[in-house]
Design a protein around this motif. Structure first.
Motif, mmCIF file in Angstrom:
data_model
loop_
_atom_site.group_PDB
_atom_site.id
_atom_site.type_symbol
_atom_site.label_atom_id
_atom_site.label_comp_id
_atom_site.label_asym_id
_atom_site.label_seq_id
_atom_site.Cartn_x
_atom_site.Cartn_y
_atom_site.Cartn_z
ATOM 1 N N PRO A 1 22.338 61.187 39.653
ATOM 2 C CA PRO A 1 23.259 61.398 39.281
ATOM 3 C C PRO A 1 24.569 60.651 39.216
ATOM 4 C CG PRO A 1 23.015 61.653 41.686
ATOM 5 C CD PRO A 1 21.585 60.761 40.589
ATOM 6 N N ASP A 2 24.627 59.641 39.157
ATOM 7 C CA ASP A 2 26.319 58.680 39.438
ATOM 8 C C ASP A 2 26.038 57.845 37.965
ATOM 9 O OD1 ASP A 2 27.481 59.671 41.399
ATOM 10 O OD2 ASP A 2 26.257 57.928 42.400
ATOM 11 N N ALA A 3 24.863 57.803 36.765
ATOM 12 C CA ALA A 3 24.948 57.460 36.274
ATOM 13 C C ALA A 3 24.067 58.667 34.731
ATOM 14 C CB ALA A 3 24.483 55.973 36.119
ATOM 15 N N PRO A 4 25.128 59.748 34.694
ATOM 16 C CA PRO A 4 24.225 60.071 33.745
ATOM 17 C C PRO A 4 23.297 59.948 32.125
ATOM 18 C CG PRO A 4 26.015 60.528 33.857
ATOM 19 C CD PRO A 4 25.862 59.468 34.593
ATOM 20 N N PHE A 5 22.955 60.609 31.734
ATOM 21 C CA PHE A 5 22.488 60.186 30.136
ATOM 22 C C PHE A 5 23.812 60.299 29.544
ATOM 23 C CE2 PHE A 5 17.401 61.594 31.291
ATOM 24 C CZ PHE A 5 17.419 60.389 31.935
ATOM 25 N N ASP A 6 24.310 60.988 29.250
ATOM 26 C CA ASP A 6 25.668 61.081 28.302
ATOM 27 C C ASP A 6 26.728 61.354 29.163
ATOM 28 O OD1 ASP A 6 24.591 63.909 29.429
ATOM 29 O OD2 ASP A 6 24.389 64.672 26.673
ATOM 30 N N ARG A 7 27.455 62.163 28.807
ATOM 31 C CA ARG A 7 29.052 62.978 29.082
ATOM 32 C C ARG A 7 29.123 63.842 28.662
ATOM 33 N NH1 ARG A 7 29.731 61.960 34.424
ATOM 34 N NH2 ARG A 7 30.111 59.659 35.067
ATOM 35 N N ALA A 8 29.745 65.432 29.366
ATOM 36 C CA ALA A 8 30.398 67.228 28.475
ATOM 37 C C ALA A 8 31.490 66.610 29.640
ATOM 38 C CB ALA A 8 29.281 66.978 28.522
ATOM 39 N N GLU A 9 31.699 67.138 29.369
ATOM 40 C CA GLU A 9 33.473 68.332 30.011
ATOM 41 C C GLU A 9 32.804 69.727 29.875
ATOM 42 O OE1 GLU A 9 36.617 67.359 27.597
ATOM 43 O OE2 GLU A 9 37.336 65.560 28.627
ATOM 44 N N LYS A 10 32.757 69.910 30.968
ATOM 45 C CA LYS A 10 33.079 71.087 32.008
ATOM 46 C C LYS A 10 34.495 71.895 32.008
ATOM 47 C CE LYS A 10 28.820 70.894 33.546
ATOM 48 N NZ LYS A 10 28.103 71.432 32.681
ATOM 49 N N ALA A 11 34.552 73.131 30.837
ATOM 50 C CA ALA A 11 35.580 73.659 30.960
ATOM 51 C C ALA A 11 35.952 75.363 30.706
ATOM 52 C CB ALA A 11 37.231 73.252 29.813
ATOM 53 N N TYR A 12 37.067 76.018 30.840
ATOM 54 C CA TYR A 12 36.990 77.686 30.841
ATOM 55 C C TYR A 12 37.380 77.796 29.090
ATOM 56 C CZ TYR A 12 37.031 77.403 35.777
ATOM 57 O OH TYR A 12 37.600 76.717 37.015
ATOM 58 N N PHE A 13 36.005 79.106 28.953
ATOM 59 C CA PHE A 13 36.125 79.339 27.560
ATOM 60 C C PHE A 13 36.684 80.582 27.093
ATOM 61 C CE2 PHE A 13 31.591 80.758 24.274
ATOM 62 C CZ PHE A 13 32.947 80.046 22.912
ATOM 63 N N MET A 14 37.617 80.853 26.164
ATOM 64 C CA MET A 14 38.180 81.847 26.064
ATOM 65 C C MET A 14 38.470 82.081 24.608
ATOM 66 S SD MET A 14 41.916 80.839 27.218
ATOM 67 C CE MET A 14 40.924 79.025 28.279
ATOM 68 N N PRO A 15 38.744 83.637 24.310
ATOM 69 C CA PRO A 15 39.369 83.865 22.858
ATOM 70 C C PRO A 15 40.326 82.872 22.001
ATOM 71 C CG PRO A 15 38.771 85.955 23.916
ATOM 72 C CD PRO A 15 38.979 85.060 25.385
ATOM 73 N N ARG A 16 40.148 83.354 20.939
ATOM 74 C CA ARG A 16 41.966 81.962 20.367
ATOM 75 C C ARG A 16 43.250 82.408 20.371
ATOM 76 N NH1 ARG A 16 39.711 77.598 17.390
ATOM 77 N NH2 ARG A 16 37.451 78.158 16.621
ATOM 78 N N ASP A 17 43.568 82.646 21.799
ATOM 79 C CA ASP A 17 44.990 82.919 21.957
ATOM 80 C C ASP A 17 45.442 81.721 22.787
ATOM 81 O OD1 ASP A 17 46.745 84.288 23.857
ATOM 82 O OD2 ASP A 17 46.119 86.619 23.389
ATOM 83 N N ALA A 18 46.656 81.012 21.685
ATOM 84 C CA ALA A 18 47.369 80.467 22.297
ATOM 85 C C ALA A 18 47.896 80.410 24.141
ATOM 86 C CB ALA A 18 47.817 79.730 21.295
ATOM 87 N N ALA A 19 48.724 81.494 23.767
ATOM 88 C CA ALA A 19 49.227 81.435 25.353
ATOM 89 C C ALA A 19 48.018 82.153 26.093
ATOM 90 C CB ALA A 19 50.067 82.962 24.556
ATOM 91 N N LEU A 20 46.925 82.532 26.235
ATOM 92 C CA LEU A 20 46.557 82.862 27.817
ATOM 93 C C LEU A 20 45.240 81.352 27.384
ATOM 94 C CD1 LEU A 20 44.692 84.297 29.351
ATOM 95 C CD2 LEU A 20 43.223 84.153 27.637
ATOM 96 N N LYS A 21 45.451 80.535 26.753
ATOM 97 C CA LYS A 21 45.203 79.309 26.943
ATOM 98 C C LYS A 21 46.538 78.513 27.641
ATOM 99 C CE LYS A 21 44.063 74.844 24.843
ATOM 100 N NZ LYS A 21 43.397 73.936 25.317
ATOM 101 N N ALA A 22 47.705 78.592 27.402
ATOM 102 C CA ALA A 22 48.174 77.827 27.805
ATOM 103 C C ALA A 22 48.947 78.378 29.510
ATOM 104 C CB ALA A 22 49.678 78.161 26.871
ATOM 105 N N ARG A 23 48.334 79.576 29.411
ATOM 106 C CA ARG A 23 48.734 80.198 30.997
ATOM 107 C C ARG A 23 47.640 79.654 32.364
ATOM 108 N NH1 ARG A 23 51.751 84.890 32.184
ATOM 109 N NH2 ARG A 23 50.857 83.986 34.227
ATOM 110 N N VAL A 24 46.493 79.432 31.272
ATOM 111 C CA VAL A 24 45.088 78.978 31.535
ATOM 112 C C VAL A 24 45.511 77.062 31.924
ATOM 113 C CG1 VAL A 24 42.729 78.554 32.310
ATOM 114 C CG2 VAL A 24 43.882 80.782 30.829
ATOM 115 N N ASP A 25 45.752 76.579 31.292
ATOM 116 C CA ASP A 25 45.568 75.443 31.128
ATOM 117 C C ASP A 25 46.975 74.887 32.529
ATOM 118 O OD1 ASP A 25 43.831 74.627 29.806
ATOM 119 O OD2 ASP A 25 45.425 74.312 27.734
#
Length: 258
Positions: A213-237
């Motif tokens: 598990p410390d050397a997986p086959f690939d790498r991917a980021e996990k994040a939160y998925f939301m509608p296209r509203d930059a203001a909401l994204k800014a608050r979440v970030d």
């Protein structure tokens, strides 16, 4: 500019995708008016989210973090059930304001909505019976005739399997909650999923072991998925950055994973 040209310009601006910036903040305003933020969870991906169907209650890392986000926005959290096959469609159908629960950042999803800054980075790795760990170290060892790879449909696990497995048998199992029991019962040889999940499931099922598990086959980021509203994204970030800077994010992740 003639009146007809001005009208045409205004129409093009209103219906242009680039005018979407004018809607920034609309989602936040609606959340504030409603006094709640609707959070989509699959409920089948420990440690991020698990649904107790009898009680109708969610638990997990992103349930805790969802409550924290709601508190930062001054509203209450409402958890909404979704699934991996319908996740993007449910976002487009406005069934929730943000999706949480261990969602990998993908190109296809990025065409539909916005992702927060990454919560953590992870990758795909096998989980199998402890006696078989040496057999399934590489994709070459896994992708052989006679090997049964169990997969849950609709998410990045299936996408990874379809891209890399051609000779082995892919066994689809619709329930990501009971899928690991298929390996325990001997109906499947292994599963390839995110390393964070293999670590937890190995603890829940002593017969199973996570494979590197410390050397997986690939790498991917996990994040939160939301509608296209930059203001909401800014608050979440901003909320995420505060948790990260204070060490609270690391503490919460550790509480569910370690």
């Amino acid at each position: 500019m003639r009146a007809s040209s001005l009208c045409l310009f205004l129409l093009l601006f209103v219906f242009s995708p680039f005018s979407a910036a004018g809607a920034d903040g609309a989602r936040l305003e609606r959340i504030a008016r409603a006094g709640e933020i609707r959070i989509g969870l699959t409920g089948d991906y420990r440690p991020f989210s698990a649904l107790d169907e009898k009680a109708g209650e969610f638990s997990g890392l992103d349930v805790d973090l969802g409550r924290s986000l709601a508190g930062a926005l001054g509203v209450r959290p409402v958890f909404v059930a979704t699934s991996w096959p319908t996740l993007s469609a449910d976002l487009e159908a406005d069934k929730f304001d943000i999706a949480m629960g261990g969602i990998s950042v993908t190109e296809a999803r990025s065409k539909i909505g916005l992702f927060s800054e990454p919560v953590l980075s992870d990758g795909k790795t096998p989980i199998t019976a402890c006696a078989n760990v040496a057999r399934f170290q590489t994709l070459e060892q896994i992708d052989r005739k006679g090997v049964r790879l169990v997969v849950n449909p609709g998410g990045t696990n299936e996408k990874f399997a379809r891209a890399h497995i051609h000779a082995a048998t892919i066994v689809m199992h619709p329930d990501n909650v009971t899928i690991f029991q298929e390996i325990v019962a001997g109906r499947a040889d292994l599963m390839i999923t995110d390393a964070i999940e293999t670590r937890l499931q190995a603890k829940l099922h002593p017969q199973l072991c996570a494979v590197h598990p410390d050397a997986p086959f690939d790498r991917a980021e996990k994040a939160y998925f939301m509608p296209r509203d930059a203001a909401l994204k800014a608050r979440v970030d901003g909320w995420l950055e505060g948790l990260r800077a204070s060490g609270e994010l690391k503490r919460r992740i550790g509480a569910w994973v370690e």
